[in-house]
Design a protein around this motif. Structure first.
Motif, PDB file in Angstrom:
ATOM      1  N   THR A  50      11.606  19.271   4.104  1.00 15.30           N
ATOM      2  CA  THR A  50      12.899  20.101   3.925  1.00 15.30           C
ATOM      3  C   THR A  50      13.797  20.004   2.662  1.00 15.30           C
ATOM      4  OG1 THR A  50      12.727  20.834   6.279  1.00 15.30           O
ATOM      5  CG2 THR A  50      14.596  21.360   5.168  1.00 15.30           C
ATOM      6  N   ALA A  51      14.203  18.471   2.931  1.00 15.68           N
ATOM      7  CA  ALA A  51      15.147  18.026   1.878  1.00 15.68           C
ATOM      8  C   ALA A  51      14.443  18.269   0.291  1.00 15.68           C
ATOM      9  CB  ALA A  51      15.276  16.446   2.049  1.00 15.68           C
ATOM     10  N   PHE A  52      13.407  18.156   0.150  1.00 15.13           N
ATOM     11  CA  PHE A  52      12.688  18.068  -1.054  1.00 15.13           C
ATOM     12  C   PHE A  52      12.509  19.475  -1.617  1.00 15.13           C
ATOM     13  CE2 PHE A  52       9.024  17.996  -4.097  1.00 15.13           C
ATOM     14  CZ  PHE A  52       9.796  17.539  -5.154  1.00 15.13           C
ATOM     15  N   ASP A  53      12.156  20.411  -0.408  1.00 19.79           N
ATOM     16  CA  ASP A  53      11.858  22.002  -0.782  1.00 19.79           C
ATOM     17  C   ASP A  53      13.227  22.682  -1.069  1.00 19.79           C
ATOM     18  OD1 ASP A  53       9.414  21.997  -0.349  1.00 19.79           O
ATOM     19  OD2 ASP A  53       9.566  22.464   1.676  1.00 19.79           O
ATOM     20  N   ASN A  54      14.643  21.808  -0.906  1.00 21.80           N
ATOM     21  CA  ASN A  54      15.781  22.230  -1.230  1.00 21.80           C
ATOM     22  C   ASN A  54      16.354  21.646  -2.393  1.00 21.80           C
ATOM     23  OD1 ASN A  54      16.521  24.555   0.784  1.00 21.80           O
ATOM     24  ND2 ASN A  54      15.298  23.204   1.845  1.00 21.80           N
ATOM     25  N   GLY A  55      15.787  20.793  -3.129  1.00 17.49           N
ATOM     26  CA  GLY A  55      16.142  20.140  -4.241  1.00 17.49           C
ATOM     27  C   GLY A  55      16.761  18.778  -4.100  1.00 17.49           C
ATOM     28  N   ILE A  56      16.609  18.287  -2.875  1.00 17.50           N
ATOM     29  CA  ILE A  56      17.016  16.920  -2.755  1.00 17.50           C
ATOM     30  C   ILE A  56      15.910  15.959  -3.223  1.00 17.50           C
ATOM     31  CG2 ILE A  56      17.686  15.218  -1.008  1.00 17.50           C
ATOM     32  CD1 ILE A  56      18.833  17.132   0.601  1.00 17.50           C
ATOM     33  N   THR A  57      16.084  15.394  -4.320  1.00 17.51           N
ATOM     34  CA  THR A  57      15.044  14.468  -4.928  1.00 17.51           C
ATOM     35  C   THR A  57      15.091  13.141  -4.626  1.00 17.51           C
ATOM     36  OG1 THR A  57      16.274  14.499  -6.981  1.00 17.51           O
ATOM     37  CG2 THR A  57      14.561  16.261  -6.748  1.00 17.51           C
ATOM     38  N   HIS A  58      16.373  12.499  -4.019  1.00 18.10           N
ATOM     39  CA  HIS A  58      16.679  11.386  -3.856  1.00 18.10           C
ATOM     40  C   HIS A  58      16.594  10.877  -2.279  1.00 18.10           C
ATOM     41  CE1 HIS A  58      19.985   7.991  -3.791  1.00 18.10           C
ATOM     42  NE2 HIS A  58      18.862   7.354  -4.084  1.00 18.10           N
ATOM     43  N   PHE A  59      15.875   9.848  -2.236  1.00 16.42           N
ATOM     44  CA  PHE A  59      15.737   9.313  -0.825  1.00 16.42           C
ATOM     45  C   PHE A  59      16.223   8.010  -0.754  1.00 16.42           C
ATOM     46  CE2 PHE A  59      12.916  13.135  -1.370  1.00 16.42           C
ATOM     47  CZ  PHE A  59      12.961  13.576  -0.114  1.00 16.42           C
ATOM     48  N   ASP A  60      17.106   7.468   0.002  1.00 16.04           N
ATOM     49  CA  ASP A  60      17.712   6.318  -0.116  1.00 16.04           C
ATOM     50  C   ASP A  60      17.348   5.531   1.199  1.00 16.04           C
ATOM     51  OD1 ASP A  60      19.947   4.494  -1.099  1.00 16.04           O
ATOM     52  OD2 ASP A  60      20.551   4.539   0.809  1.00 16.04           O
ATOM     53  N   LEU A  61      16.794   4.262   0.942  1.00 13.03           N
ATOM     54  CA  LEU A  61      16.408   3.353   2.088  1.00 13.03           C
ATOM     55  C   LEU A  61      17.106   1.831   1.868  1.00 13.03           C
ATOM     56  CD1 LEU A  61      13.664   5.066   0.961  1.00 13.03           C
ATOM     57  CD2 LEU A  61      12.995   4.270   3.388  1.00 13.03           C
ATOM     58  N   ALA A  62      16.694   0.863   2.724  1.00 15.00           N
ATOM     59  CA  ALA A  62      16.945  -0.293   2.745  1.00 15.00           C
ATOM     60  C   ALA A  62      15.761  -1.197   3.467  1.00 15.00           C
ATOM     61  CB  ALA A  62      18.364  -0.703   3.448  1.00 15.00           C
ATOM     62  N   ASN A  63      15.975  -2.424   3.059  1.00 15.87           N
ATOM     63  CA  ASN A  63      14.776  -3.197   3.791  1.00 15.87           C
ATOM     64  C   ASN A  63      14.783  -3.298   5.372  1.00 15.87           C
ATOM     65  OD1 ASN A  63      17.001  -4.905   3.748  1.00 15.87           O
ATOM     66  ND2 ASN A  63      15.984  -6.699   3.115  1.00 15.87           N
ATOM     67  N   LYS A  81       2.367   9.109   1.719  1.00 19.39           N
ATOM     68  CA  LYS A  81       0.686   9.471   1.616  1.00 19.39           C
ATOM     69  C   LYS A  81       0.299  10.834   2.317  1.00 19.39           C
ATOM     70  CE  LYS A  81      -0.058   4.352   2.328  1.00 19.39           C
ATOM     71  NZ  LYS A  81      -0.341   3.223   3.133  1.00 19.39           N
ATOM     72  N   LYS A  82       1.136  11.300   2.924  1.00 20.75           N
ATOM     73  CA  LYS A  82       0.632  12.565   3.758  1.00 20.75           C
ATOM     74  C   LYS A  82       1.144  13.780   2.886  1.00 20.75           C
ATOM     75  CE  LYS A  82       0.206  11.062   8.415  1.00 20.75           C
ATOM     76  NZ  LYS A  82      -1.086  11.421   8.359  1.00 20.75           N
ATOM     77  N   GLY A  83       1.441  13.404   1.849  1.00 22.35           N
ATOM     78  CA  GLY A  83       1.785  14.800   0.779  1.00 22.35           C
ATOM     79  C   GLY A  83       2.850  14.684  -0.207  1.00 22.35           C
ATOM     80  N   LEU A  84       3.815  14.091   0.214  1.00 27.89           N
ATOM     81  CA  LEU A  84       5.220  13.893  -0.446  1.00 27.89           C
ATOM     82  C   LEU A  84       5.118  13.194  -1.816  1.00 27.89           C
ATOM     83  CD1 LEU A  84       8.121  15.042  -0.772  1.00 27.89           C
ATOM     84  CD2 LEU A  84       8.787  12.906   0.364  1.00 27.89           C
ATOM     85  N   GLY A  85       4.024  12.299  -1.777  1.00 28.54           N
ATOM     86  CA  GLY A  85       3.879  11.121  -2.752  1.00 28.54           C
ATOM     87  C   GLY A  85       3.073  11.799  -4.053  1.00 28.54           C
ATOM     88  N   ALA A  86       2.675  12.944  -3.653  1.00 28.32           N
ATOM     89  CA  ALA A  86       1.982  13.832  -5.088  1.00 28.32           C
ATOM     90  C   ALA A  86       3.241  14.180  -5.901  1.00 28.32           C
ATOM     91  CB  ALA A  86       1.332  15.130  -4.511  1.00 28.32           C
ATOM     92  N   TYR A  87       4.255  13.945  -5.526  1.00 30.01           N
ATOM     93  CA  TYR A  87       5.502  14.436  -6.552  1.00 30.01           C
ATOM     94  C   TYR A  87       6.344  13.404  -6.765  1.00 30.01           C
ATOM     95  CZ  TYR A  87       4.601  19.147  -4.640  1.00 30.01           C
ATOM     96  OH  TYR A  87       3.489  20.242  -4.138  1.00 30.01           O
ATOM     97  N   ARG A  88       5.730  12.124  -6.780  1.00 29.09           N
ATOM     98  CA  ARG A  88       6.373  10.705  -6.916  1.00 29.09           C
ATOM     99  C   ARG A  88       7.179  10.820  -8.250  1.00 29.09           C
ATOM    100  NH1 ARG A  88       9.606   7.728  -7.309  1.00 29.09           N
ATOM    101  NH2 ARG A  88       9.554   5.540  -7.275  1.00 29.09           N
ATOM    102  N   ASP A  89       6.773  11.486  -9.427  1.00 26.73           N
ATOM    103  CA  ASP A  89       7.326  11.385 -10.556  1.00 26.73           C
ATOM    104  C   ASP A  89       8.796  12.251 -10.382  1.00 26.73           C
ATOM    105  OD1 ASP A  89       5.783   9.699 -11.651  1.00 26.73           O
ATOM    106  OD2 ASP A  89       4.461  11.096 -12.791  1.00 26.73           O
ATOM    107  N   GLU A  90       8.777  13.124  -9.543  1.00 27.18           N
ATOM    108  CA  GLU A  90       9.967  14.310  -9.226  1.00 27.18           C
ATOM    109  C   GLU A  90      10.918  13.569  -8.348  1.00 27.18           C
ATOM    110  OE1 GLU A  90       9.066  18.446  -8.810  1.00 27.18           O
ATOM    111  OE2 GLU A  90       6.895  17.773  -9.257  1.00 27.18           O
ATOM    112  N   LEU A  91      10.554  12.408  -7.874  1.00 26.85           N
ATOM    113  CA  LEU A  91      11.447  11.878  -6.795  1.00 26.85           C
ATOM    114  C   LEU A  91      12.012  10.232  -7.254  1.00 26.85           C
ATOM    115  CD1 LEU A  91       8.835  11.508  -3.903  1.00 26.85           C
ATOM    116  CD2 LEU A  91      10.492  13.235  -4.417  1.00 26.85           C
ATOM    117  N   VAL A  92      13.413  10.405  -6.732  1.00 34.26           N
ATOM    118  CA  VAL A  92      14.223   8.910  -6.873  1.00 34.26           C
ATOM    119  C   VAL A  92      14.259   8.061  -5.790  1.00 34.26           C
ATOM    120  CG1 VAL A  92      16.325   8.151  -7.498  1.00 34.26           C
ATOM    121  CG2 VAL A  92      15.574  10.114  -8.944  1.00 34.26           C
ATOM    122  N   ILE A  93      13.653   7.242  -5.690  1.00 38.51           N
ATOM    123  CA  ILE A  93      13.584   6.429  -4.342  1.00 38.51           C
ATOM    124  C   ILE A  93      14.077   5.115  -4.537  1.00 38.51           C
ATOM    125  CG2 ILE A  93      12.059   5.475  -2.900  1.00 38.51           C
ATOM    126  CD1 ILE A  93       9.855   7.420  -3.583  1.00 38.51           C
TER     127      ILE A  93
END
Length: 329
Positions: A50-63, A81-93
Motif C-alpha cells: 500500500t505504501a509503495f502503491d501510493n508513492g512511498i519509496t523509502h522503507f526505513d529499518l534498523a538492525n 522476495k514475494k514481489g516488492l523486490g522486483a522494484y528494487r531500483d525504485e526503492l530507497v532502503i
C-alpha cells in the motif's frame, strides 16, 4: 503476483535530501513497530505494498527492530522476495546500527567492527547486496568519532551502501561528524531525529536551522508523538493501545490533562483545515521546507492512506501558525 500501481508517483511529493542528488518521498514508512516476530506477515505485506502503491519509496529499518532483534529486516526481506523486490531500483532502503544487537563487547555502539559486521548481517537478513542509506543509530561516547566516520566512509566505498546518515545526533555532534565526512568526501546526506508538535527539540538545539543551512537532510520519527497527536487518547487510555499492550516507548504518565487539552485545541484547527489531527500534525512538520521526509509507523494499511492524505493541504496561513504556536506554548 504483485504489480505496483502505475499512478503511484502521482500521489506523492518528493524532496531533495540536503545537497545530494537523492530525493525522498515526503512520507516514508518506518518498520520500527509492527514488523517483528509478533506481527502478522500478511498485514506487513499489505502495508508495504500500500505504501509503495501510493508513492512511498523509502522503507526505513534498523538492525534491532523487532521483536526479536533482526525480525523486521527478516520480514522485510521476505516481502521483497514475494514481489516488492522486483522494484528494487525504485526503492530507497535504509538500515542502522548503534544499539545493542548481539552479546559481548562487539555488538553495540559505534566501532568499526560493529558497524561493518552489523551491515553484513542486515544485508543477509534482507537478501540485499546494498542499502541506499546506512545510519549510525546514536552517538558513541566511547569510540573516537574519527573511527565511526571512517567506518561509514569505507562502507560506502565498498559498495554496500550508497549514502550514510546519522540518527539521534544533536547539532554539535552533527557538525563534528559532518566536518570529518567533508574531509573524506563521504556522501553524508541525512540526520534522523525525533520531531513533532509536542517535541521540538531539533529547533531548540539549533539542528533544524543548521542542517538547512549546510545541505543536510532531516528525516523525522515519532511525528505523531506515539499516537498522542491523534484522537486515540482523548477519552482515556484504550485497552488495545500501545501503552497497554507494549509500554516500552509511550508511558501512561505521558497522557497528561495539559497535553490532552493541547491536542483537543489542535484538533479544532485541523477540523477547520479539513484534516484529521494526524494529517495536520504531519503537514506541520513539512511546513517550511526544512524537513526532507516524515517517517510514519502503521499497524494497518488504512493508516498509511490516511497519513498520505495530508499531502492535499501542506500550507499553513500565518494565522494558523500563530494559533498553533500559542497552543503549544
Amino acid at each position: 503476483m504483485y504489480i505496483a500501481n502505475e499512478t503511484r508517483y502521482d500521489r506523492m511529493q518528493y524532496n531533495r535530501c540536503g545537497a545530494s542528488g537523492l530525493k525522498l518521498p515526503a512520507v516514508s514508512l518506518g518498520l520500527w513497530h509492527n514488523f517483528g516476530s509478533n506481527g502478522n506477515f500478511d498485514t506487513m505485506t499489505d502495508m508495504c505494498r500500500t505504501a509503495f502503491d501510493n508513492g512511498i519509496t523509502h522503507f526505513d529499518l534498523a538492525n534491532n527492530y523487532g521483536p526479536v532483534p533482526g525480525a523486521a529486516e527478516e520480514n522485510f526481506g521476505c516481502i521483497l522476495k514475494k514481489g516488492l523486490g522486483a522494484y528494487r531500483d525504485e526503492l530507497v532502503i535504509s538500515t542502522k546500527a548503534g544499539y545493542d544487537m548481539w552479546p559481548g563487547p562487539y555488538g553495540d555502539w559505534g566501532s568499526r567492527k560493529y558497524l561493518v559486521a552489523s551491515l553484513d548481517q542486515s544485508l543477509r537478513r534482507m537478501g540485499l547486496d546494498y542499502v541506499d542509506i546506512y545510519y549510525h543509530h546514536r552517538p558513541d561516547p566511547g569510540t573516537p568519532l574519527e573511527e565511526t566516520a571512517g567506518a561509514l566512509d569505507s562502507i560506502v566505498r565498498s559498495g554496500k551502501a550508497f549514502y550514510v546518515g546519522i540518527s539521534n545526533y544533536n547539532k554539535e555532534q552533527t557538525a563534528a561528524i559532518a566536518a570529518l565526512f567533508r574531509k573524506m568526501g563521504t556522501p553524508f546526506i541525512i540526520n534522523q531525529r525525533r520531531y513533532s508538535m509536542l517535541d521540538r527539540g531539533i529547533e531548540a538545539d539549533g539542528l533544524k536551522d543548521y542542517a538547512a543551512k549546510n545541505g543536510i537532510g532531516i528525516i523525522t520519527f515519532c511525528p505523531l508523538a506515539q499516537g498522542l497527536l491523534t484522537d486515540r487518547y482523548l477519552n482515556g487510555i484504550p485497552e488495545d493501545s500501545r501503552i497497554r499492550t507494549d509500554g516500552r516507548f509511550l508511558k501512561e504518565d505521558a497522557v497528561r490533562q495539559e497535553t490532552i487539552q493541547k491536542v483537543r485545541a489542535l484538533g479544532e484547527i485541523a477540523g477547520e483545515r479539513g484534516q484529521s489531527l494526524a494529517q495536520m500534525a504531519l503537514a506541520w512538520i513539512l511546513r517550511d521546507g526544512d524537513i526532507t521526509s516524515v517517517l510514519i509507523g502503521a499497524s494497518k494499511a488504512s493508516q498509511i492512506l490516511d497519513n498520505v492524505g495530508m499531502l492535499s493541504n501542506l500550507h499553513f496561513s500565518g494565522e494558523e501558525r500563530e494559533r498553533i504556536d500559542r497552543i503549544l506554548g
